[in-house]
Design a protein around this motif. Structure first.
Motif, mmCIF file in Angstrom:
data_model
loop_
_atom_site.group_PDB
_atom_site.id
_atom_site.type_symbol
_atom_site.label_atom_id
_atom_site.label_comp_id
_atom_site.label_asym_id
_atom_site.label_seq_id
_atom_site.Cartn_x
_atom_site.Cartn_y
_atom_site.Cartn_z
ATOM 1 N N ILE A 63 0.847 -1.181 0.000
ATOM 2 C CA ILE A 63 0.000 0.000 0.000
ATOM 3 C C ILE A 63 0.884 1.232 0.000
ATOM 4 C CG2 ILE A 63 -1.950 -1.029 1.229
ATOM 5 C CD1 ILE A 63 -0.857 0.493 3.732
ATOM 6 N N THR A 64 0.258 2.380 -0.244
ATOM 7 C CA THR A 64 0.955 3.654 -0.135
ATOM 8 C C THR A 64 0.441 4.364 1.103
ATOM 9 O OG1 THR A 64 1.113 3.809 -2.538
ATOM 10 C CG2 THR A 64 1.494 5.821 -1.291
ATOM 11 N N LEU A 65 1.295 4.533 2.094
ATOM 12 C CA LEU A 65 0.868 5.036 3.396
ATOM 13 C C LEU A 65 0.269 6.431 3.356
ATOM 14 C CD1 LEU A 65 3.433 3.906 6.097
ATOM 15 C CD2 LEU A 65 1.022 3.287 5.892
ATOM 16 N N ASP A 66 0.661 7.249 2.381
ATOM 17 C CA ASP A 66 0.195 8.640 2.411
ATOM 18 C C ASP A 66 -1.305 8.749 2.134
ATOM 19 O OD1 ASP A 66 1.494 9.708 -0.867
ATOM 20 O OD2 ASP A 66 0.126 8.101 -0.283
ATOM 21 N N ARG A 67 -1.940 7.653 1.829
ATOM 22 C CA ARG A 67 -3.390 7.657 1.617
ATOM 23 C C ARG A 67 -4.165 7.217 2.860
ATOM 24 N NH1 ARG A 67 -4.391 7.907 -3.937
ATOM 25 N NH2 ARG A 67 -2.533 7.611 -5.219
ATOM 26 N N TYR A 68 -3.449 6.969 3.941
ATOM 27 C CA TYR A 68 -4.063 6.424 5.134
ATOM 28 C C TYR A 68 -3.772 7.271 6.366
ATOM 29 C CZ TYR A 68 -4.734 2.038 2.590
ATOM 30 O OH TYR A 68 -5.110 1.082 1.688
ATOM 31 N N ALA A 69 -4.639 7.121 7.345
ATOM 32 C CA ALA A 69 -4.304 7.578 8.686
ATOM 33 C C ALA A 69 -3.533 6.444 9.362
ATOM 34 C CB ALA A 69 -5.566 7.891 9.477
ATOM 35 N N ILE A 70 -2.458 6.812 10.044
ATOM 36 C CA ILE A 70 -1.618 5.809 10.706
ATOM 37 C C ILE A 70 -1.523 6.151 12.183
ATOM 38 C CG2 ILE A 70 0.627 4.679 10.750
ATOM 39 C CD1 ILE A 70 -0.067 6.830 7.822
ATOM 40 N N GLY A 71 -1.691 5.133 12.996
ATOM 41 C CA GLY A 71 -1.609 5.343 14.430
ATOM 42 C C GLY A 71 -0.647 4.382 15.092
ATOM 43 N N TRP A 72 -0.104 4.814 16.209
ATOM 44 C CA TRP A 72 0.673 3.942 17.091
ATOM 45 C C TRP A 72 -0.164 3.654 18.327
ATOM 46 C CZ3 TRP A 72 5.045 1.393 16.122
ATOM 47 C CH2 TRP A 72 5.850 1.814 15.063
ATOM 48 N N PHE A 73 -0.195 2.395 18.687
ATOM 49 C CA PHE A 73 -0.950 1.907 19.833
ATOM 50 C C PHE A 73 -0.009 1.071 20.685
ATOM 51 C CE2 PHE A 73 -5.228 2.959 18.254
ATOM 52 C CZ PHE A 73 -4.924 3.233 16.931
ATOM 53 N N ARG A 74 -0.368 0.899 21.944
ATOM 54 C CA ARG A 74 0.454 0.050 22.796
ATOM 55 C C ARG A 74 -0.441 -0.764 23.707
ATOM 56 N NH1 ARG A 74 3.138 4.833 26.505
ATOM 57 N NH2 ARG A 74 1.305 5.247 27.831
ATOM 58 N N GLN A 75 0.100 -1.898 24.123
ATOM 59 C CA GLN A 75 -0.623 -2.767 25.043
ATOM 60 C C GLN A 75 0.337 -3.248 26.114
ATOM 61 O OE1 GLN A 75 -2.774 -6.020 23.228
ATOM 62 N NE2 GLN A 75 -4.135 -6.155 24.994
ATOM 63 N N THR A 82 -8.578 11.575 14.935
ATOM 64 C CA THR A 82 -7.840 11.701 16.186
ATOM 65 C C THR A 82 -7.470 10.305 16.659
ATOM 66 O OG1 THR A 82 -9.786 11.558 17.597
ATOM 67 C CG2 THR A 82 -9.169 13.758 16.797
ATOM 68 N N ILE A 83 -6.514 10.204 17.551
ATOM 69 C CA ILE A 83 -6.094 8.895 18.012
ATOM 70 C C ILE A 83 -7.242 8.208 18.767
ATOM 71 C CG2 ILE A 83 -5.052 9.820 20.123
ATOM 72 C CD1 ILE A 83 -3.904 6.765 17.969
ATOM 73 N N ARG A 84 -8.071 8.971 19.426
ATOM 74 C CA ARG A 84 -9.186 8.379 20.166
ATOM 75 C C ARG A 84 -10.243 7.809 19.224
ATOM 76 N NH1 ARG A 84 -6.982 12.528 21.978
ATOM 77 N NH2 ARG A 84 -6.330 12.851 24.133
ATOM 78 N N ALA A 85 -10.337 8.360 18.028
ATOM 79 C CA ALA A 85 -11.373 7.950 17.087
ATOM 80 C C ALA A 85 -10.904 6.858 16.133
ATOM 81 C CB ALA A 85 -11.873 9.148 16.287
ATOM 82 N N MET A 86 -9.607 6.579 16.116
ATOM 83 C CA MET A 86 -9.090 5.627 15.141
ATOM 84 C C MET A 86 -9.573 4.204 15.418
ATOM 85 S SD MET A 86 -5.228 6.198 13.808
ATOM 86 C CE MET A 86 -5.483 4.863 12.638
ATOM 87 N N THR A 87 -9.966 3.542 14.363
ATOM 88 C CA THR A 87 -10.305 2.119 14.424
ATOM 89 C C THR A 87 -9.595 1.446 13.253
ATOM 90 O OG1 THR A 87 -12.320 2.571 13.161
ATOM 91 C CG2 THR A 87 -12.541 2.436 15.550
ATOM 92 N N PRO A 88 -8.332 1.070 13.456
ATOM 93 C CA PRO A 88 -7.534 0.535 12.350
ATOM 94 C C PRO A 88 -8.136 -0.682 11.677
ATOM 95 C CG PRO A 88 -6.117 1.152 14.170
ATOM 96 C CD PRO A 88 -7.532 1.247 14.666
ATOM 97 N N ASP A 89 -7.916 -0.721 10.354
ATOM 98 C CA ASP A 89 -8.342 -1.856 9.558
ATOM 99 C C ASP A 89 -7.260 -2.932 9.517
ATOM 100 O OD1 ASP A 89 -9.368 0.738 7.406
ATOM 101 O OD2 ASP A 89 -10.717 -0.425 8.676
ATOM 102 N N HIS A 90 -6.015 -2.501 9.660
ATOM 103 C CA HIS A 90 -4.907 -3.438 9.579
ATOM 104 C C HIS A 90 -3.882 -3.089 10.660
ATOM 105 C CE1 HIS A 90 -6.350 -4.966 5.723
ATOM 106 N NE2 HIS A 90 -6.571 -3.707 5.387
ATOM 107 N N TRP A 91 -3.191 -4.137 11.129
ATOM 108 C CA TRP A 91 -2.223 -3.978 12.200
ATOM 109 C C TRP A 91 -0.902 -4.625 11.824
ATOM 110 C CZ3 TRP A 91 -3.499 -1.245 16.577
ATOM 111 C CH2 TRP A 91 -4.856 -1.051 16.845
ATOM 112 N N GLY A 92 0.168 -4.116 12.415
ATOM 113 C CA GLY A 92 1.435 -4.808 12.348
ATOM 114 C C GLY A 92 1.526 -5.845 13.454
#
Length: 127
Positions: free
Chosen positions: A27-39, A108-118
């Motif tokens: 994919i081309t990242l510049d077309r997506y919102a990208i977030g960092w999450f932690r657990q 916003t990071i609170r609103a993000m619901t990622p479709d794909h994860w690393g």
């Protein structure tokens, strides 16, 4: 095939720094919102920071309160990579860090619901 690969985690002493990378393929990242999450162990996954587009070539960044002033998210479109620079690390920052992408513009990071994860990268802050 879409793939996100995180790297840069490790063991660091309190007050130290790390830079995490999330490199995309397929994919081309510049077309997506990208977030960092932690657990953290025994806790739910939480958003840390995100970067998205708020206009034509206008990027928006957003941070969880725990990350403000210490973490910085950035993107290198030429490398198809998003970074998370983490400074002044604390033991509470320990956890597995994941990048996630969502096919949307501004968020916003609170609103993000990622479709794909690393697959995640471990960060341990300890003396």
């Amino acid at each position: 095939q879409l793939q996100l690969v995180e790297s840069g985690g490790g063991l660091v002493e309190p007050g130290g720094s790390l830079r995490l990378s999330c490199t995309a393929s397929g994919i081309t990242l510049d077309r997506y919102a990208i977030g960092w999450f932690r657990q953290a162990p025994g806790k739910e996954r939480e958003g840390v920071a995100c970067i998205s587009l708020s206009g034509v070539n206008v990027e928006n960044t957003d941070y969880a309160d725990s990350a403000k002033g210490r973490f910085a998210i950035s993107r290198d479109n030429a490398k198809n990579t998003v970074y998370l620079q983490m400074n002044s690390l604390k033991p509470d920052d320990t956890g597995v860090y994941y990048c996630g992408i969502e096919s949307r513009a501004w968020t916003t990071i609170r609103a993000m619901t990622p479709d794909h994860w690393g697959q995640g990268t471990q960060v341990t802050v300890s003396s």
